[in-house]
Design a protein around this motif. Structure first.
Motif, mmCIF file in Angstrom:
data_model
loop_
_atom_site.group_PDB
_atom_site.id
_atom_site.type_symbol
_atom_site.label_atom_id
_atom_site.label_comp_id
_atom_site.label_asym_id
_atom_site.label_seq_id
_atom_site.Cartn_x
_atom_site.Cartn_y
_atom_site.Cartn_z
ATOM 1 N N ILE A 17 -6.352 4.562 -3.809
ATOM 2 C CA ILE A 17 -5.026 5.011 -4.254
ATOM 3 C C ILE A 17 -4.730 4.589 -5.688
ATOM 4 C CG2 ILE A 17 -4.084 5.077 -1.920
ATOM 5 C CD1 ILE A 17 -2.759 2.425 -2.404
ATOM 6 N N GLY A 18 -5.714 3.975 -6.334
ATOM 7 C CA GLY A 18 -5.591 3.736 -7.768
ATOM 8 C C GLY A 18 -4.762 2.543 -8.194
ATOM 9 N N VAL A 19 -4.675 1.500 -7.366
ATOM 10 C CA VAL A 19 -3.957 0.322 -7.830
ATOM 11 C C VAL A 19 -4.745 -0.321 -8.973
ATOM 12 C CG1 VAL A 19 -2.984 -0.075 -5.537
ATOM 13 C CG2 VAL A 19 -4.999 -1.357 -6.245
ATOM 14 N N ILE A 62 0.842 -1.206 0.000
ATOM 15 C CA ILE A 62 0.000 0.000 0.000
ATOM 16 C C ILE A 62 0.873 1.251 0.000
ATOM 17 C CG2 ILE A 62 -1.570 1.392 1.414
ATOM 18 C CD1 ILE A 62 -3.133 -0.776 0.149
ATOM 19 N N GLU A 63 1.894 1.276 0.843
ATOM 20 C CA GLU A 63 2.793 2.443 0.910
ATOM 21 C C GLU A 63 3.521 2.655 -0.411
ATOM 22 O OE1 GLU A 63 4.143 2.720 5.566
ATOM 23 O OE2 GLU A 63 4.948 1.062 4.384
ATOM 24 N N ILE A 64 3.929 1.576 -1.044
ATOM 25 C CA ILE A 64 4.616 1.680 -2.338
ATOM 26 C C ILE A 64 3.656 2.233 -3.389
ATOM 27 C CG2 ILE A 64 5.711 0.370 -4.201
ATOM 28 C CD1 ILE A 64 6.712 -1.573 -2.005
ATOM 29 N N ALA A 65 2.428 1.734 -3.395
ATOM 30 C CA ALA A 65 1.427 2.220 -4.353
ATOM 31 C C ALA A 65 1.147 3.708 -4.135
ATOM 32 C CB ALA A 65 0.148 1.407 -4.231
ATOM 33 N N MET A 90 -9.050 1.076 0.448
ATOM 34 C CA MET A 90 -7.817 1.855 0.348
ATOM 35 C C MET A 90 -7.139 1.597 -0.995
ATOM 36 S SD MET A 90 -5.554 3.981 1.459
ATOM 37 C CE MET A 90 -5.872 4.228 3.208
ATOM 38 N N ALA A 91 -7.094 0.328 -1.400
ATOM 39 C CA ALA A 91 -6.474 -0.024 -2.677
ATOM 40 C C ALA A 91 -7.173 0.681 -3.838
ATOM 41 C CB ALA A 91 -6.503 -1.534 -2.871
#
Length: 210
Positions: A97-99, A64-67, A93-94
């Motif tokens: 943040i636009g994964v 998540i932090e990397i994304a 959350m995913a």
């Protein structure tokens, strides 16, 4: 389309090896791998692979932090997250943040090829298996998008067990107006007019509008 270079990161060696072997078997170009989040992020920053398949939870930095970092810094790599966890908060959350992909580890080897094909066509892939588990449907999401901002505010306050009078006070409207909002929401959500039906729905689905 950019050359399909794939990077993978997972702190579980067996899954990492299994994923790498599968991708190579499918003639996909795996250009690197890592067993912790910081090494994964360093590789992505330096090489900007087309796709990065990341474990949600890793030492040093999470998927998540990397994304989030990639989105903030406009790194073009498309992120696919794989996870053991089925919590709604991580799922939302995913999406926020636009994964580009989100799948459960237990189905990763079965779904990853389909996920990658979807992502390469610029179509996000969120596993139906996790949607089933959390009770999320695209239909529900579409309905919620039709609600007005005041209606969503009323829903949120209902989830906090506020009365019509308290909601009216907090939103600076009359309790009769609150009742009208409730009636409209019930119609839009196609709920029963039985007493308590709206509250039951809100408590079950409050993660969608909180």
């Amino acid at each position: 389309m950019r050359k399909l270079e794939i990077f993978i990161a997972d702190d579980h060696p067996i899954l990492l090896k299994g994923l790498e072997d599968l991708l190579i078997e499918k003639k996909m170009n795996v250009i690197g791998k890592a067993i912790n989040g910081q090494d994964a992020l360093n590789f992505i920053i330096k090489n900007e692979p087309y796709i990065a398949i990341l474990d949600v939870e890793m030492p040093k930095k999470s998927g998540i932090e990397i994304a989030q970092y990639c989105k903030l810094n406009k790194i073009a790599t498309k992120i696919i997250l794989i996870t053991l966890y089925k919590e709604i908060d991580l799922y939302l959350m995913a999406k926020k943040i636009g994964v580009f992909g989100y799948i459960l580890k237990e189905f990763a080897l079965e779904e990853i090829e389909t996920c990658i094909k979807s992502v390469t066509n610029n179509i996000p892939y969120f596993s139906e298996e996790i949607k089933k588990h959390i009770g999320f449907t695209e239909e529900t999401n579409a309905v919620l998008k039709e609600l007005s901002l005041p209606e969503k505010r009323v829903l949120k306050l209902i989830s906090e067990h506020k009365t019509n009078k308290e909601i009216g006070h907090l939103l600076f409207i009359s309790h009769r107006t609150v009742e009208k909002y409730r009636s409209k929401i019930i119609l839009k959500l196609d709920l029963s007019h039985v007493s308590g039906a709206l509250l039951s729905w809100v408590l079950k689905n409050k993660h969608l509008f909180n």
